[in-house]
Design a protein around this motif. Structure first.
Motif, PDB file in Angstrom:
ATOM      1  N   PHE A 180       0.460  -1.485   0.160  1.00 37.28           N
ATOM      2  CA  PHE A 180       0.265  -0.094   0.116  1.00 37.28           C
ATOM      3  C   PHE A 180       0.886   1.486  -0.299  1.00 37.28           C
ATOM      4  O   PHE A 180       0.682   2.482  -0.841  1.00 37.28           O
ATOM      5  CB  PHE A 180      -1.138   0.219   1.126  1.00 37.28           C
ATOM      6  CG  PHE A 180      -2.011  -0.903   0.784  1.00 37.28           C
ATOM      7  CD1 PHE A 180      -2.462  -1.117  -0.572  1.00 37.28           C
ATOM      8  CD2 PHE A 180      -2.848  -1.459   2.438  1.00 37.28           C
ATOM      9  CE1 PHE A 180      -4.084  -1.960  -0.301  1.00 37.28           C
ATOM     10  CE2 PHE A 180      -3.830  -1.735   1.504  1.00 37.28           C
ATOM     11  CZ  PHE A 180      -4.536  -2.303   0.891  1.00 37.28           C
ATOM     12  N   GLY A 216      -4.920  -1.734  -4.174  1.00 34.18           N
ATOM     13  CA  GLY A 216      -4.677  -0.228  -3.486  1.00 34.18           C
ATOM     14  C   GLY A 216      -4.442   1.210  -5.149  1.00 34.18           C
ATOM     15  O   GLY A 216      -4.586   1.902  -4.820  1.00 34.18           O
ATOM     16  N   SER A 240       0.988   3.824  -3.156  1.00 31.74           N
ATOM     17  CA  SER A 240       0.279   5.281  -2.821  1.00 31.74           C
ATOM     18  C   SER A 240       1.970   6.521  -2.835  1.00 31.74           C
ATOM     19  O   SER A 240       1.446   7.813  -3.538  1.00 31.74           O
ATOM     20  CB  SER A 240       0.851   5.409  -1.217  1.00 31.74           C
ATOM     21  OG  SER A 240      -0.694   4.642  -0.980  1.00 31.74           O
ATOM     22  N   VAL A 258      -5.318   5.923   1.084  1.00 28.54           N
ATOM     23  CA  VAL A 258      -4.480   4.458   1.287  1.00 28.54           C
ATOM     24  C   VAL A 258      -3.869   4.306   2.475  1.00 28.54           C
ATOM     25  O   VAL A 258      -3.125   3.159   3.016  1.00 28.54           O
ATOM     26  CB  VAL A 258      -3.328   3.769   0.022  1.00 28.54           C
ATOM     27  CG1 VAL A 258      -3.105   2.826  -0.153  1.00 28.54           C
ATOM     28  CG2 VAL A 258      -4.903   4.008  -1.167  1.00 28.54           C
TER      29      VAL A 258
END
Length: 457
Positions: free
Chosen positions: A52, A187, A56, A199
Protein backbone atom coordinates in the motif's frame (compact mmCIF):
# COMPACT_ATOMS: atom_id res chain seq x y z
CA UNK A 1 -32.24 -3.36 -0.72
CA UNK A 2 -32.69 -7.11 -0.30
CA UNK A 3 -30.49 -7.75 -3.35
CA UNK A 4 -27.77 -5.52 -1.90
CA UNK A 5 -28.02 -7.32 1.42
CA UNK A 6 -27.75 -10.70 -0.29
CA UNK A 7 -24.72 -9.50 -2.24
CA UNK A 8 -23.08 -8.26 0.97
CA UNK A 9 -23.76 -11.56 2.72
CA UNK A 10 -22.32 -13.48 -0.25
CA UNK A 11 -19.16 -11.36 -0.21
CA UNK A 12 -18.89 -11.86 3.55
CA UNK A 13 -19.25 -15.63 3.25
CA UNK A 14 -16.68 -15.69 0.44
CA UNK A 15 -14.19 -13.68 2.50
CA UNK A 16 -14.77 -15.95 5.50
CA UNK A 17 -14.18 -18.99 3.31
CA UNK A 18 -10.93 -17.56 1.97
CA UNK A 19 -9.85 -16.77 5.51
CA UNK A 20 -10.54 -20.32 6.71
CA UNK A 21 -8.70 -21.82 3.73
CA UNK A 22 -5.73 -19.52 4.30
CA UNK A 23 -5.58 -20.45 7.97
CA UNK A 24 -5.59 -24.15 7.12
CA UNK A 25 -2.60 -23.57 4.85
CA UNK A 26 -0.65 -21.34 7.22
CA UNK A 27 -1.23 -23.65 10.20
CA UNK A 28 -0.50 -26.94 8.40
CA UNK A 29 2.08 -29.51 9.59
CA UNK A 30 2.27 -28.28 13.17
CA UNK A 31 2.71 -24.60 12.34
CA UNK A 32 -0.21 -23.74 14.63
CA UNK A 33 1.54 -25.27 17.66
CA UNK A 34 4.97 -23.68 17.17
CA UNK A 35 3.81 -20.19 16.20
CA UNK A 36 4.92 -20.36 12.57
CA UNK A 37 1.33 -19.95 11.37
CA UNK A 38 0.85 -16.72 13.30
CA UNK A 39 4.22 -15.43 12.10
CA UNK A 40 3.15 -16.12 8.50
CA UNK A 41 -0.04 -14.14 9.06
CA UNK A 42 1.82 -11.19 10.60
CA UNK A 43 4.30 -11.17 7.71
CA UNK A 44 1.50 -11.30 5.13
CA UNK A 45 -0.19 -8.25 6.69
CA UNK A 46 3.21 -6.53 6.91
CA UNK A 47 3.78 -7.12 3.19
CA UNK A 48 0.31 -5.87 2.31
CA UNK A 49 0.97 -2.67 4.24
CA UNK A 50 4.30 -2.18 2.47
CA UNK A 51 2.56 -2.68 -0.89
CA UNK A 52 0.00 0.00 0.00
CA UNK A 53 2.83 2.41 0.84
CA UNK A 54 4.67 1.64 -2.40
CA UNK A 55 1.55 2.15 -4.51
CA UNK A 56 0.69 5.37 -2.68
CA UNK A 57 4.10 6.93 -3.23
CA UNK A 58 4.72 5.53 -6.73
CA UNK A 59 4.18 7.46 -9.92
CA UNK A 60 5.69 10.77 -8.94
CA UNK A 61 9.15 9.26 -9.30
CA UNK A 62 8.86 8.11 -12.92
CA UNK A 63 5.74 9.32 -14.63
CA UNK A 64 4.29 12.71 -15.35
CA UNK A 65 7.71 14.29 -15.97
CA UNK A 66 10.30 14.30 -18.78
CA UNK A 67 12.51 11.22 -19.01
CA UNK A 68 15.68 13.18 -18.27
CA UNK A 69 14.20 14.69 -15.15
CA UNK A 70 12.96 11.24 -14.09
CA UNK A 71 16.52 9.92 -14.34
CA UNK A 72 17.71 12.61 -11.95
CA UNK A 73 14.91 11.80 -9.52
CA UNK A 74 15.72 8.09 -9.67
CA UNK A 75 19.45 8.66 -9.11
CA UNK A 76 18.70 10.84 -6.09
CA UNK A 77 16.28 8.24 -4.74
CA UNK A 78 18.82 5.42 -5.13
CA UNK A 79 21.61 7.33 -3.44
CA UNK A 80 19.47 8.52 -0.55
CA UNK A 81 18.04 5.00 -0.15
CA UNK A 82 21.54 3.59 0.25
CA UNK A 83 22.60 6.08 2.93
CA UNK A 84 20.41 4.80 5.79
CA UNK A 85 21.62 1.24 5.30
CA UNK A 86 25.30 2.09 5.23
CA UNK A 87 24.86 4.12 8.42
CA UNK A 88 22.24 2.06 10.28
CA UNK A 89 23.28 -1.48 9.28
CA UNK A 90 26.11 -1.83 11.84
CA UNK A 91 23.69 -0.87 14.63
CA UNK A 92 20.34 -2.52 13.81
CA UNK A 93 21.51 -6.11 14.23
CA UNK A 94 23.39 -5.64 17.52
CA UNK A 95 20.45 -3.70 18.99
CA UNK A 96 18.10 -6.54 18.08
CA UNK A 97 20.52 -9.08 19.53
CA UNK A 98 20.55 -7.18 22.81
CA UNK A 99 16.76 -7.50 23.06
CA UNK A 100 16.47 -11.21 22.35
CA UNK A 101 14.32 -11.62 25.46
CA UNK A 102 11.72 -9.26 23.97
CA UNK A 103 11.69 -10.12 20.28
CA UNK A 104 7.90 -10.13 20.11
CA UNK A 105 7.85 -6.54 21.30
CA UNK A 106 10.64 -5.52 18.93
CA UNK A 107 8.66 -6.95 15.98
CA UNK A 108 5.49 -5.27 17.21
CA UNK A 109 7.38 -2.00 17.69
CA UNK A 110 8.51 -1.91 14.06
CA UNK A 111 4.90 -2.40 12.98
CA UNK A 112 3.43 0.21 15.34
CA UNK A 113 6.08 2.75 14.30
CA UNK A 114 5.31 2.24 10.62
CA UNK A 115 1.63 2.71 11.33
CA UNK A 116 2.30 6.09 12.93
CA UNK A 117 4.58 7.09 10.06
CA UNK A 118 1.83 6.21 7.56
CA UNK A 119 -0.50 8.63 9.33
CA UNK A 120 2.16 11.35 9.09
CA UNK A 121 2.87 10.59 5.42
CA UNK A 122 -0.84 10.86 4.64
CA UNK A 123 -0.84 14.41 5.99
CA UNK A 124 2.32 15.19 3.99
CA UNK A 125 0.63 13.96 0.80
CA UNK A 126 -2.44 16.10 1.46
CA UNK A 127 -0.39 19.29 1.98
CA UNK A 128 2.34 18.45 -0.58
CA UNK A 129 5.04 18.53 2.11
CA UNK A 130 7.84 16.59 0.43
CA UNK A 131 10.34 17.84 3.01
CA UNK A 132 8.76 15.59 5.66
CA UNK A 133 7.48 12.90 3.28
CA UNK A 134 10.88 11.72 2.08
CA UNK A 135 12.47 11.16 5.54
CA UNK A 136 9.32 9.36 6.71
CA UNK A 137 9.43 7.07 3.67
CA UNK A 138 13.09 6.25 4.38
CA UNK A 139 12.25 5.53 8.02
CA UNK A 140 9.50 3.18 6.88
CA UNK A 141 12.01 1.40 4.63
CA UNK A 142 14.52 0.97 7.46
CA UNK A 143 11.82 -0.30 9.84
CA UNK A 144 10.65 -2.75 7.18
CA UNK A 145 14.19 -4.15 6.96
CA UNK A 146 14.37 -4.29 10.77
CA UNK A 147 11.17 -6.35 10.76
CA UNK A 148 12.65 -8.73 8.17
CA UNK A 149 15.80 -9.12 10.27
CA UNK A 150 13.80 -9.91 13.41
CA UNK A 151 11.47 -12.28 11.59
CA UNK A 152 14.34 -14.21 10.03
CA UNK A 153 16.17 -14.43 13.36
CA UNK A 154 13.24 -16.06 15.18
CA UNK A 155 12.45 -18.56 12.43
CA UNK A 156 14.36 -21.49 14.03
CA UNK A 157 12.40 -21.03 17.27
CA UNK A 158 9.03 -21.49 15.51
CA UNK A 159 10.15 -24.27 13.16
CA UNK A 160 7.97 -27.42 13.31
CA UNK A 161 9.72 -30.77 13.40
CA UNK A 162 8.39 -31.83 9.98
CA UNK A 163 9.42 -28.66 8.10
CA UNK A 164 12.95 -27.65 7.02
CA UNK A 165 14.30 -24.12 7.17
CA UNK A 166 14.19 -23.52 3.42
CA UNK A 167 10.60 -24.80 3.26
CA UNK A 168 9.50 -22.68 6.23
CA UNK A 169 11.12 -19.57 4.77
CA UNK A 170 9.45 -20.35 1.45
CA UNK A 171 6.03 -20.67 3.07
CA UNK A 172 6.44 -17.27 4.73
CA UNK A 173 7.66 -15.70 1.48
CA UNK A 174 4.87 -17.25 -0.60
CA UNK A 175 2.09 -15.83 1.57
CA UNK A 176 3.90 -12.49 1.78
CA UNK A 177 4.17 -12.26 -2.01
CA UNK A 178 0.53 -13.19 -2.54
CA UNK A 179 -0.58 -10.63 0.04
CA UNK A 180 1.66 -7.94 -1.48
CA UNK A 181 0.42 -8.67 -5.00
CA UNK A 182 -3.22 -8.51 -3.98
CA UNK A 183 -2.66 -5.36 -1.94
CA UNK A 184 -0.81 -3.68 -4.82
CA UNK A 185 -3.74 -4.22 -7.18
CA UNK A 186 -6.28 -3.15 -4.58
CA UNK A 187 -4.14 -0.18 -3.59
CA UNK A 188 -3.88 1.04 -7.17
CA UNK A 189 -7.65 1.04 -7.46
CA UNK A 190 -8.07 2.80 -4.11
CA UNK A 191 -5.54 5.48 -5.06
CA UNK A 192 -7.56 6.25 -8.17
CA UNK A 193 -10.83 6.25 -6.22
CA UNK A 194 -9.98 7.73 -2.80
CA UNK A 195 -6.51 9.20 -3.18
CA UNK A 196 -3.05 8.23 -1.94
CA UNK A 197 -3.61 9.69 1.53
CA UNK A 198 -6.49 7.29 2.27
CA UNK A 199 -4.47 4.30 1.13
CA UNK A 200 -1.74 5.34 3.57
CA UNK A 201 -4.34 5.55 6.34
CA UNK A 202 -5.54 2.04 5.48
CA UNK A 203 -1.92 0.89 5.66
CA UNK A 204 -1.72 2.45 9.13
CA UNK A 205 -4.63 0.28 10.28
CA UNK A 206 -3.00 -2.84 8.82
CA UNK A 207 0.27 -2.18 10.64
CA UNK A 208 -1.46 -1.54 13.95
CA UNK A 209 -3.46 -4.77 13.68
CA UNK A 210 -0.32 -6.71 12.73
CA UNK A 211 1.50 -5.23 15.74
CA UNK A 212 -1.20 -6.50 18.09
CA UNK A 213 -1.01 -9.98 16.54
CA UNK A 214 2.81 -9.92 16.82
CA UNK A 215 2.61 -9.39 20.57
CA UNK A 216 0.55 -12.58 20.75
CA UNK A 217 3.31 -14.70 19.23
CA UNK A 218 4.29 -17.59 21.55
CA UNK A 219 6.64 -16.80 24.40
CA UNK A 220 9.32 -19.22 23.24
CA UNK A 221 10.06 -16.74 20.45
CA UNK A 222 11.87 -14.72 23.12
CA UNK A 223 15.17 -16.14 24.31
CA UNK A 224 16.85 -15.24 27.62
CA UNK A 225 19.66 -12.72 27.42
CA UNK A 226 23.12 -14.14 27.96
CA UNK A 227 26.25 -12.56 29.33
CA UNK A 228 27.92 -10.08 27.04
CA UNK A 229 30.85 -11.47 25.11
CA UNK A 230 34.20 -9.75 24.82
CA UNK A 231 33.67 -8.87 21.15
CA UNK A 232 30.62 -6.85 20.12
CA UNK A 233 28.08 -8.93 18.21
CA UNK A 234 28.10 -6.59 15.21
CA UNK A 235 31.86 -7.00 14.74
CA UNK A 236 31.56 -10.76 15.00
CA UNK A 237 28.80 -10.80 12.41
CA UNK A 238 30.79 -8.61 10.05
CA UNK A 239 34.14 -10.33 10.32
CA UNK A 240 33.45 -13.96 11.21
CA UNK A 241 30.42 -15.27 9.36
CA UNK A 242 32.35 -18.25 8.02
CA UNK A 243 33.10 -19.31 4.43
CA UNK A 244 29.72 -20.91 3.73
CA UNK A 245 27.70 -17.86 4.75
CA UNK A 246 30.17 -15.50 3.04
CA UNK A 247 29.94 -17.43 -0.24
CA UNK A 248 26.15 -17.37 -0.15
CA UNK A 249 26.09 -13.64 0.63
CA UNK A 250 28.37 -12.86 -2.33
CA UNK A 251 26.29 -14.97 -4.71
CA UNK A 252 23.08 -13.29 -3.57
CA UNK A 253 24.71 -9.86 -3.87
CA UNK A 254 25.55 -10.61 -7.52
CA UNK A 255 21.95 -11.69 -8.17
CA UNK A 256 20.64 -8.57 -6.43
CA UNK A 257 22.89 -6.34 -8.57
CA UNK A 258 21.31 -7.86 -11.66
CA UNK A 259 17.83 -7.32 -10.18
CA UNK A 260 18.42 -3.62 -9.58
CA UNK A 261 20.00 -3.27 -13.02
CA UNK A 262 17.00 -4.83 -14.77
CA UNK A 263 14.45 -2.63 -13.02
CA UNK A 264 15.92 0.68 -14.14
CA UNK A 265 17.65 -0.34 -17.38
CA UNK A 266 14.50 -1.91 -18.82
CA UNK A 267 12.31 0.87 -17.47
CA UNK A 268 14.21 3.57 -19.32
CA UNK A 269 14.59 1.43 -22.43
CA UNK A 270 10.80 1.35 -22.55
CA UNK A 271 10.45 5.07 -21.86
CA UNK A 272 13.07 5.87 -24.53
CA UNK A 273 11.17 3.58 -26.95
CA UNK A 274 14.17 1.26 -27.41
CA UNK A 275 12.11 -1.85 -26.62
CA UNK A 276 9.51 -1.95 -29.43
CA UNK A 277 6.73 -4.44 -29.92
CA UNK A 278 3.91 -3.25 -27.68
CA UNK A 279 2.66 -0.01 -26.21
CA UNK A 280 4.91 1.25 -23.36
CA UNK A 281 2.20 0.81 -20.71
CA UNK A 282 1.56 -2.78 -21.80
CA UNK A 283 5.29 -3.54 -21.92
CA UNK A 284 5.84 -2.21 -18.40
CA UNK A 285 2.86 -4.21 -17.15
CA UNK A 286 4.20 -7.35 -18.82
CA UNK A 287 7.66 -6.89 -17.27
CA UNK A 288 6.14 -6.25 -13.85
CA UNK A 289 3.95 -9.35 -14.15
CA UNK A 290 7.00 -11.42 -15.15
CA UNK A 291 8.94 -10.17 -12.14
CA UNK A 292 6.03 -10.87 -9.77
CA UNK A 293 5.43 -14.31 -11.26
CA UNK A 294 9.12 -15.16 -10.99
CA UNK A 295 9.14 -14.28 -7.31
CA UNK A 296 6.10 -16.45 -6.64
CA UNK A 297 7.61 -19.32 -8.61
CA UNK A 298 10.84 -19.05 -6.62
CA UNK A 299 8.98 -19.26 -3.32
CA UNK A 300 6.94 -22.23 -4.58
CA UNK A 301 10.03 -24.12 -5.77
CA UNK A 302 11.78 -23.44 -2.45
CA UNK A 303 9.02 -25.32 -0.64
CA UNK A 304 9.71 -28.41 -2.78
CA UNK A 305 13.52 -28.62 -2.60
CA UNK A 306 13.62 -30.25 0.82
CA UNK A 307 16.52 -32.61 0.12
CA UNK A 308 18.86 -30.19 -1.65
CA UNK A 309 21.73 -28.33 -0.02
CA UNK A 310 21.04 -24.58 0.41
CA UNK A 311 24.61 -23.83 -0.77
CA UNK A 312 23.95 -25.75 -3.99
CA UNK A 313 20.68 -23.85 -4.47
CA UNK A 314 22.41 -20.48 -4.10
CA UNK A 315 25.13 -21.25 -6.65
CA UNK A 316 22.59 -22.79 -9.03
CA UNK A 317 20.46 -19.63 -8.96
CA UNK A 318 23.50 -17.51 -9.77
CA UNK A 319 24.42 -19.83 -12.64
CA UNK A 320 20.86 -19.71 -13.99
CA UNK A 321 20.82 -15.91 -13.79
CA UNK A 322 24.15 -15.68 -15.61
CA UNK A 323 23.10 -18.03 -18.43
CA UNK A 324 19.77 -16.25 -18.94
CA UNK A 325 21.43 -12.83 -19.06
CA UNK A 326 24.01 -14.05 -21.60
CA UNK A 327 21.29 -15.51 -23.84
CA UNK A 328 19.22 -12.32 -23.59
CA UNK A 329 22.25 -10.21 -24.53
CA UNK A 330 22.72 -12.24 -27.71
CA UNK A 331 19.04 -12.44 -28.66
CA UNK A 332 17.64 -9.23 -27.23
CA UNK A 333 13.96 -8.58 -27.85
CA UNK A 334 10.80 -7.83 -25.91
CA UNK A 335 10.20 -11.48 -25.10
CA UNK A 336 13.76 -12.26 -24.04
CA UNK A 337 13.57 -9.17 -21.81
CA UNK A 338 10.41 -10.61 -20.24
CA UNK A 339 12.19 -13.96 -19.82
CA UNK A 340 15.23 -12.43 -18.11
CA UNK A 341 12.94 -10.43 -15.79
CA UNK A 342 11.06 -13.61 -14.84
CA UNK A 343 14.18 -15.75 -14.32
CA UNK A 344 15.96 -12.94 -12.46
CA UNK A 345 13.06 -12.57 -10.01
CA UNK A 346 12.89 -16.35 -9.61
CA UNK A 347 16.62 -16.56 -8.81
CA UNK A 348 16.45 -13.60 -6.45
CA UNK A 349 13.59 -15.13 -4.44
CA UNK A 350 14.93 -18.68 -4.31
CA UNK A 351 18.52 -17.62 -3.61
CA UNK A 352 17.49 -15.33 -0.74
CA UNK A 353 15.41 -18.06 0.89
CA UNK A 354 18.35 -20.46 0.71
CA UNK A 355 20.65 -17.77 2.16
CA UNK A 356 18.24 -17.23 5.06
CA UNK A 357 18.30 -20.96 5.79
CA UNK A 358 22.11 -21.00 5.73
CA UNK A 359 22.36 -18.10 8.18
CA UNK A 360 19.74 -19.64 10.45
CA UNK A 361 21.67 -22.91 10.45
CA UNK A 362 25.27 -21.69 10.60
CA UNK A 363 25.07 -18.60 12.86
CA UNK A 364 24.50 -18.79 16.61
CA UNK A 365 21.45 -17.18 18.13
CA UNK A 366 23.49 -14.60 20.03
CA UNK A 367 24.61 -12.89 16.79
CA UNK A 368 21.95 -14.05 14.34
CA UNK A 369 20.15 -10.70 14.17
CA UNK A 370 23.48 -8.92 13.63
CA UNK A 371 24.24 -11.22 10.73
CA UNK A 372 20.82 -10.75 9.17
CA UNK A 373 21.25 -7.00 9.55
CA UNK A 374 24.49 -7.19 7.59
CA UNK A 375 22.83 -9.44 4.97
CA UNK A 376 19.90 -7.06 4.47
CA UNK A 377 22.21 -4.05 4.21
CA UNK A 378 24.54 -5.80 1.74
CA UNK A 379 21.69 -6.89 -0.50
CA UNK A 380 20.04 -3.47 -0.40
CA UNK A 381 23.32 -1.75 -1.33
CA UNK A 382 23.90 -4.32 -4.09
CA UNK A 383 20.44 -3.59 -5.50
CA UNK A 384 21.11 0.15 -5.42
CA UNK A 385 24.49 -0.38 -7.10
CA UNK A 386 22.87 -2.43 -9.84
CA UNK A 387 20.19 0.24 -10.26
CA UNK A 388 22.84 2.92 -10.73
CA UNK A 389 24.58 0.75 -13.34
CA UNK A 390 21.31 0.30 -15.21
CA UNK A 391 20.50 4.00 -14.96
CA UNK A 392 23.95 4.96 -16.31
CA UNK A 393 23.97 2.44 -19.15
CA UNK A 394 20.48 3.47 -20.25
CA UNK A 395 21.92 6.87 -21.24
CA UNK A 396 24.06 5.54 -24.09
CA UNK A 397 23.77 1.72 -24.39
CA UNK A 398 21.14 -0.26 -26.26
CA UNK A 399 19.66 -3.46 -24.86
CA UNK A 400 22.31 -5.82 -26.20
CA UNK A 401 25.29 -3.77 -24.99
CA UNK A 402 23.84 -3.10 -21.55
CA UNK A 403 22.94 -6.72 -20.92
CA UNK A 404 26.36 -7.81 -22.20
CA UNK A 405 27.99 -5.69 -19.49
CA UNK A 406 25.77 -7.24 -16.81
CA UNK A 407 26.35 -10.75 -18.18
CA UNK A 408 30.10 -10.19 -17.92
CA UNK A 409 29.82 -9.07 -14.30
CA UNK A 410 27.70 -12.10 -13.41
CA UNK A 411 30.03 -14.52 -15.20
CA UNK A 412 33.09 -13.11 -13.42
CA UNK A 413 31.29 -13.40 -10.06
CA UNK A 414 30.23 -16.99 -10.72
CA UNK A 415 33.69 -18.12 -11.87
CA UNK A 416 35.34 -16.40 -8.91
CA UNK A 417 32.99 -18.08 -6.42
CA UNK A 418 33.50 -21.50 -8.02
CA UNK A 419 37.28 -21.07 -7.94
CA UNK A 420 37.19 -19.99 -4.29
CA UNK A 421 34.93 -22.94 -3.46
CA UNK A 422 37.28 -25.34 -5.23
CA UNK A 423 40.31 -23.95 -3.39
CA UNK A 424 38.52 -24.24 -0.07
CA UNK A 425 37.67 -27.89 -0.74
CA UNK A 426 41.26 -28.67 -1.80
CA UNK A 427 42.65 -27.01 1.32
CA UNK A 428 40.16 -28.86 3.49
CA UNK A 429 41.09 -32.19 1.89
CA UNK A 430 44.83 -31.55 2.23
CA UNK A 431 44.41 -30.56 5.86
CA UNK A 432 42.49 -33.76 6.56
CA UNK A 433 45.24 -35.86 4.89
CA UNK A 434 48.14 -34.24 6.75
CA UNK A 435 46.60 -34.48 10.23
CA UNK A 436 48.80 -36.95 12.13
CA UNK A 437 47.08 -40.08 13.31
CA UNK A 438 47.02 -40.93 16.98
CA UNK A 439 49.64 -43.66 17.68
CA UNK A 440 48.15 -47.07 18.31
CA UNK A 441 48.87 -48.39 21.79
CA UNK A 442 51.21 -51.38 21.70
CA UNK A 443 50.31 -54.53 23.64
CA UNK A 444 52.35 -55.18 26.80
CA UNK A 445 55.51 -57.21 26.42
CA UNK A 446 55.02 -60.92 26.91
CA UNK A 447 56.13 -62.41 30.22
CA UNK A 448 56.51 -65.88 31.39
CA UNK A 449 53.01 -65.90 32.87
CA UNK A 450 51.28 -64.76 29.71
CA UNK A 451 50.43 -66.54 26.51
CA UNK A 452 50.91 -65.02 23.08
CA UNK A 453 47.71 -63.69 21.52
CA UNK A 454 46.33 -65.81 18.74
CA UNK A 455 43.92 -64.90 16.00
CA UNK A 456 40.66 -66.73 16.71
CA UNK A 457 39.76 -66.52 13.02
Amino acid sequence: MSATARTGRSIGRGAAGVGRASRRLTHAKGADRTGLGRLIEVTAVHSAGDAFITVSLAGALFFGMPVGQARGQVALYLLVTMVPFTVVAPFVGPVLDRFRSGRRYVIAGTLFARGLLCWGMASSVVYGDTLSLFPAALAVLVLSKAYNVSRAAIMPSVLPADIGLVTANARVALFALVAAGGAAGLGAGLVAWLGAEWVLRIAMVLFLVAGVVAIRLPRHVDSPDEEETAKPPGVRALLNVGPIVAESMRANAAIRIQAGFLVFFLLFLVQDEHLPGLAPEITLGLLAAAAGGGGLFGAAVASWVKSYSPQLIVLSTLALTTITTVVTAFFFSLWTAVAVALIGAFAQGLGKLALDAIVQREIGEEVRSSTFGVVEALLQIAWVFGGLIGLTLSLFAQGTAGLAVMATLLAVSLVWLLVMRRQRKVMSASTAVTVPLRPVAQPPAATGDTKPLTNPF
